[in-house]
Design a protein around this motif. Structure first.
Motif, PDB file in Angstrom:
ATOM      1  N   GLY A  58       0.904  -1.844  -0.279  1.00 36.52           N
ATOM      2  CA  GLY A  58      -0.227  -0.327  -0.148  1.00 36.52           C
ATOM      3  C   GLY A  58       0.893   1.544  -0.512  1.00 36.52           C
ATOM      4  O   GLY A  58       2.085   1.371   0.700  1.00 36.52           O
ATOM      5  N   LEU A  59      -0.112   2.529  -0.330  1.00 39.68           N
ATOM      6  CA  LEU A  59       1.557   3.531  -0.699  1.00 39.68           C
ATOM      7  C   LEU A  59       1.854   4.259   0.291  1.00 39.68           C
ATOM      8  O   LEU A  59      -0.106   4.032   0.882  1.00 39.68           O
ATOM      9  CB  LEU A  59       1.300   4.132  -1.500  1.00 39.68           C
ATOM     10  N   VAL A  60       2.478   5.047   0.946  1.00 36.54           N
ATOM     11  CA  VAL A  60       2.317   5.815   1.720  1.00 36.54           C
ATOM     12  C   VAL A  60       2.373   7.358   1.192  1.00 36.54           C
ATOM     13  O   VAL A  60       3.314   7.650   0.477  1.00 36.54           O
ATOM     14  CB  VAL A  60       3.615   5.237   3.093  1.00 36.54           C
ATOM     15  N   ASP A  61       1.506   8.136   1.860  1.00 38.86           N
ATOM     16  CA  ASP A  61       1.550   9.446   1.092  1.00 38.86           C
ATOM     17  C   ASP A  61       1.722  10.147   2.794  1.00 38.86           C
ATOM     18  O   ASP A  61       1.955  10.587   3.503  1.00 38.86           O
ATOM     19  CB  ASP A  61       0.276  10.362   1.243  1.00 38.86           C
ATOM     20  N   ALA A  62       3.259  10.194   2.759  1.00 37.57           N
ATOM     21  CA  ALA A  62       4.062  10.992   3.786  1.00 37.57           C
ATOM     22  C   ALA A  62       4.097  12.337   3.991  1.00 37.57           C
ATOM     23  O   ALA A  62       4.317  13.272   5.173  1.00 37.57           O
ATOM     24  CB  ALA A  62       5.680  11.392   3.418  1.00 37.57           C
ATOM     25  N   ILE A 104      -0.861   7.488   5.786  1.00 39.00           N
ATOM     26  CA  ILE A 104      -0.707   8.580   5.845  1.00 39.00           C
ATOM     27  C   ILE A 104      -0.564   9.472   6.854  1.00 39.00           C
ATOM     28  O   ILE A 104      -0.617   9.025   7.994  1.00 39.00           O
ATOM     29  CB  ILE A 104      -2.480   9.241   5.163  1.00 39.00           C
ATOM     30  N   ARG A 105       0.645  10.446   6.614  1.00 39.75           N
ATOM     31  CA  ARG A 105       1.040  11.134   7.607  1.00 39.75           C
ATOM     32  C   ARG A 105       0.829  12.962   7.726  1.00 39.75           C
ATOM     33  O   ARG A 105       0.959  12.823   6.213  1.00 39.75           O
ATOM     34  CB  ARG A 105       2.368  11.057   7.578  1.00 39.75           C
ATOM     35  N   ASP A 106      -0.399  13.455   7.947  1.00 40.25           N
ATOM     36  CA  ASP A 106      -1.198  14.586   8.374  1.00 40.25           C
ATOM     37  C   ASP A 106      -0.093  15.452   9.209  1.00 40.25           C
ATOM     38  O   ASP A 106       0.663  15.126   9.956  1.00 40.25           O
ATOM     39  CB  ASP A 106      -2.321  14.254   8.645  1.00 40.25           C
ATOM     40  N   GLU A 330      12.693   3.866  -8.431  1.00 38.07           N
ATOM     41  CA  GLU A 330      12.445   4.399  -7.288  1.00 38.07           C
ATOM     42  C   GLU A 330      11.817   5.843  -7.047  1.00 38.07           C
ATOM     43  O   GLU A 330      11.483   6.514  -6.143  1.00 38.07           O
ATOM     44  CB  GLU A 330      13.912   6.262  -8.541  1.00 38.07           C
ATOM     45  N   VAL A 331      10.494   5.449  -8.343  1.00 33.72           N
ATOM     46  CA  VAL A 331       9.618   6.655  -7.950  1.00 33.72           C
ATOM     47  C   VAL A 331       8.885   5.584  -6.991  1.00 33.72           C
ATOM     48  O   VAL A 331       8.100   6.231  -5.547  1.00 33.72           O
ATOM     49  CB  VAL A 331       9.116   6.628  -8.784  1.00 33.72           C
ATOM     50  N   LEU A 332       8.313   4.353  -7.065  1.00 32.41           N
ATOM     51  CA  LEU A 332       7.481   3.637  -6.205  1.00 32.41           C
ATOM     52  C   LEU A 332       8.558   3.153  -4.938  1.00 32.41           C
ATOM     53  O   LEU A 332       7.988   3.505  -3.915  1.00 32.41           O
ATOM     54  CB  LEU A 332       7.672   1.783  -6.355  1.00 32.41           C
ATOM     55  N   THR A 333       9.464   2.900  -4.061  1.00 35.65           N
ATOM     56  CA  THR A 333      10.523   2.888  -3.634  1.00 35.65           C
ATOM     57  C   THR A 333      10.353   4.232  -2.915  1.00 35.65           C
ATOM     58  O   THR A 333       9.991   4.568  -1.783  1.00 35.65           O
ATOM     59  CB  THR A 333      11.868   2.921  -3.804  1.00 35.65           C
ATOM     60  N   GLY A 334      10.235   5.459  -3.147  1.00 34.00           N
ATOM     61  CA  GLY A 334      10.274   7.065  -2.823  1.00 34.00           C
ATOM     62  C   GLY A 334       8.966   6.890  -2.029  1.00 34.00           C
ATOM     63  O   GLY A 334       8.572   8.054  -1.345  1.00 34.00           O
ATOM     64  N   ALA A 335       7.819   6.088  -2.193  1.00 27.06           N
ATOM     65  CA  ALA A 335       6.467   6.387  -2.087  1.00 27.06           C
ATOM     66  C   ALA A 335       5.676   4.963  -1.481  1.00 27.06           C
ATOM     67  O   ALA A 335       4.672   5.094  -0.868  1.00 27.06           O
ATOM     68  CB  ALA A 335       5.248   6.354  -2.838  1.00 27.06           C
ATOM     69  N   THR A 336       6.639   4.059  -1.036  1.00 26.09           N
ATOM     70  CA  THR A 336       6.313   3.036  -0.209  1.00 26.09           C
ATOM     71  C   THR A 336       7.642   2.753   0.573  1.00 26.09           C
ATOM     72  O   THR A 336       8.132   3.173   2.059  1.00 26.09           O
ATOM     73  CB  THR A 336       6.159   1.501  -0.995  1.00 26.09           C
ATOM     74  N   ALA A 337       8.955   2.507   0.441  1.00 33.21           N
ATOM     75  CA  ALA A 337       9.371   1.480   1.566  1.00 33.21           C
ATOM     76  C   ALA A 337       9.832   2.826   2.127  1.00 33.21           C
ATOM     77  O   ALA A 337      10.193   3.349   3.934  1.00 33.21           O
ATOM     78  CB  ALA A 337      10.708   0.446   1.450  1.00 33.21           C
ATOM     79  N   ALA A 338      10.591   4.105   0.986  1.00 30.28           N
ATOM     80  CA  ALA A 338      11.241   4.642   1.840  1.00 30.28           C
ATOM     81  C   ALA A 338      10.158   6.128   2.437  1.00 30.28           C
ATOM     82  O   ALA A 338      10.557   6.279   3.391  1.00 30.28           O
ATOM     83  CB  ALA A 338      11.650   6.179   0.700  1.00 30.28           C
ATOM     84  N   ALA A 339       8.941   6.205   2.404  1.00 28.23           N
ATOM     85  CA  ALA A 339       8.140   7.562   3.145  1.00 28.23           C
ATOM     86  C   ALA A 339       8.004   6.460   3.994  1.00 28.23           C
ATOM     87  O   ALA A 339       7.615   7.267   5.392  1.00 28.23           O
ATOM     88  CB  ALA A 339       6.820   7.355   1.831  1.00 28.23           C
ATOM     89  N   ALA A 340       7.498   5.173   3.816  1.00 27.61           N
ATOM     90  CA  ALA A 340       7.172   4.277   5.484  1.00 27.61           C
ATOM     91  C   ALA A 340       8.108   4.924   6.196  1.00 27.61           C
ATOM     92  O   ALA A 340       7.933   5.159   7.522  1.00 27.61           O
ATOM     93  CB  ALA A 340       6.938   3.164   5.207  1.00 27.61           C
ATOM     94  N   LEU A 345       8.163   4.422  10.025  1.00 25.02           N
ATOM     95  CA  LEU A 345       7.254   3.157  10.160  1.00 25.02           C
ATOM     96  C   LEU A 345       7.957   2.299   9.542  1.00 25.02           C
ATOM     97  O   LEU A 345       7.683   1.068   9.227  1.00 25.02           O
ATOM     98  CB  LEU A 345       5.866   3.162   9.602  1.00 25.02           C
ATOM     99  N   GLY A 346       9.369   2.308   8.898  1.00 24.15           N
ATOM    100  CA  GLY A 346      10.168   1.690   7.998  1.00 24.15           C
ATOM    101  C   GLY A 346      10.191   0.064   8.528  1.00 24.15           C
ATOM    102  O   GLY A 346      10.034  -1.004   7.603  1.00 24.15           O
ATOM    103  N   HIS A 347       9.600  -0.230   9.484  1.00 23.52           N
ATOM    104  CA  HIS A 347       9.810  -1.782  10.684  1.00 23.52           C
ATOM    105  C   HIS A 347       8.076  -2.883  10.106  1.00 23.52           C
ATOM    106  O   HIS A 347       8.418  -3.474  10.078  1.00 23.52           O
ATOM    107  CB  HIS A 347       9.547  -1.475  12.030  1.00 23.52           C
TER     108      HIS A 347
END
Ligand SMILES: [Zn+2]
Length: 395
Positions: A58-62, A104-106, A330-340, A345-347
């Motif tokens: 699932g995508l993470v909107d940071a 989502i990080r608000d 690059e883009v997907l990592t930026g909004a999944t693993a990296a964003a988390a 929340l990377g764990h």
């Protein structure tokens, strides 16, 4: 909650693509196993066969603002009732979930309106995205985002504001370190606080165990936030009156300190004036430079702040970015693993791996380096529960 096995021909795991079939086993809301070798579904599990679709975390909107009406005037938020803010935040959070954004990080509500929603979703009484929230950002009197109610001028007021937020149970502290675009009378390239004040905020936040991120456009503000020990810098655009001009020294400091750059994705929209298009192109080059320098980069939306930024816009913006000099990976990592990871929340978020929350997204077949299909959502799971999809409100 039962045990299910989800099989798909293509998987993006948070860092890379795999061609399968890949099988992801979900138990009690978590991923318990991932098989890349074509294992058969265990007898006691329900198989969900996605065929040629692509399965991804699932995508993470940071960086989003659930209380904001993308089509409204930001200043009007000052007059909204608590109930209206929560109602709007709920509608936006659920639209985002339906588009595949499961976290989502608000980074800026009013009246701490996102906290009750966070609890409701956490307890599972309502199906919604995982929320991490900052409450109202700290800003100068009349400064950028003053209408969210987080005004604090002196060092003492700033520290008090941090402690108040900690007592209320926020997950992050957000500080407006420079002016911004959406507030009349503020200037994106002017700092709002001095280095000592920023350092005091960081110290106060870390003392109560909270990470802290700064809104910063201007190089001076970015440099000050990095020097003060901020965990994240939002936008990080290196804006000046003459355009985007990244400072190699400041980037070096960001890399050395491991600061997260919370990039809010710039996009060209129809009807944009030429000079703004040039600015967006400069921002794309800036993201490239940050990534190539080894900075930690997360990709997010700033959803809510403008008509072209509805709360389900992340997939569209990621697809757009993949056509402007960034690979799909690059883009997907930026909004999944990296964003988390940028949200702390990377764990447990942003990856398809054993032990991670079963927040999953299935999109149309053929997703690879071109991310157009990201907008063709076929299924979403939140903690292993399939989400009923609502029609997208995207233009
Ligand atoms: Zn923002």
């Amino acid at each position: 909650m039962g045990r299910i096995a989800i099989r798909a021909d293509h998987v993006f795991d948070g860092y890379r693509f795999h061609n399968g079939p890949v099988m992801v086993v979900v138990e009690d809301g978590r991923i318990s196993g991932v098989d890349f070798k074509g294992a058969v579904c265990p007898q006691d599990m329900t198989l969900v066969d996605l065929g040629e679709l692509t399965l991804l975390p699932g995508l993470v909107d940071a960086h989003a603002h659930l209380c904001w009406d993308p089509g409204g005037e930001a200043e009007d938020l000052a007059g909204d009732s608590y109930e209206a803010l929560v109602r709007r935040a709920r509608r936006h959070a659920e639209a985002a979930l339906s588009s595949g954004i499961t976290t989502i990080r608000d980074l800026g509500d009013r009246d701490f309106a996102t906290l009750s929603l966070r609890e409701e979703y956490r307890q599972g009484t309502t199906l919604g995205p995982e929320l991490v929230v900052s409450g109202p950002p700290l800003t100068r009197s009349g400064g950028h985002c003053w209408f969210l109610g987080g005004e604090a001028d002196s060092t003492e007021e700033l520290v008090d504001a941090v402690n108040e937020r900690a007592a209320r149970g926020v997950d992050w502290i957000k500080v407006i370190a420079t002016g911004g675009f959406t507030t009349a009378g503020t200037d994106p390239w002017q700092p709002q606080y001095n280095g000592d004040q920023l350092a005091a905020v960081v110290e106060a936040a870390h003392r109560v165990g909270l990470p802290v991120t700064a809104h910063a456009h201007a190089t001076a503000g970015i440099a000050a936030a990095a020097a003060a020990g901020f965990d994240g810098i939002e936008h990080c655009t290196f804006l000046s009156e003459s355009g985007v001009a990244a400072s190699p020294n400041v980037i070096q400091a960001i890399v050395a300190r491991g600061v997260w750059c919370g990039i809010t994705i710039p996009r060209v929209v129809p009807g944009m004036p030429e000079d703004i298009v040039a600015l967006v192109q400069g921002m794309w080059r800036n993201i490239r430079q940050l990534m190539d320098s080894g900075a930690h980069v997360a990709l997010s939306t700033d959803a809510g702040v403008a008509p072209e930024k509805p709360h389900d816009v992340l997939p569209l913006e990621l697809a757009d970015l993949s056509r402007h000099g960034f690979t799909g990976t690059e883009v997907l990592t930026g909004a999944t693993a990296a964003a988390a990871a940028s949200c702390g929340l990377g764990h447990r978020k942003g990856r398809i791996a054993p032990g991670y929350d079963a927040d999953l997204l299935a999109v149309a077949a053929g997703l690879d380096e071109d991310l157009a299909e990201l907008c063709d959502v076929q299924a979403v799971w939140r903690s292993g529960t399939q989400v009923p999809l609502q029609p997208s409100g995207l233009p």
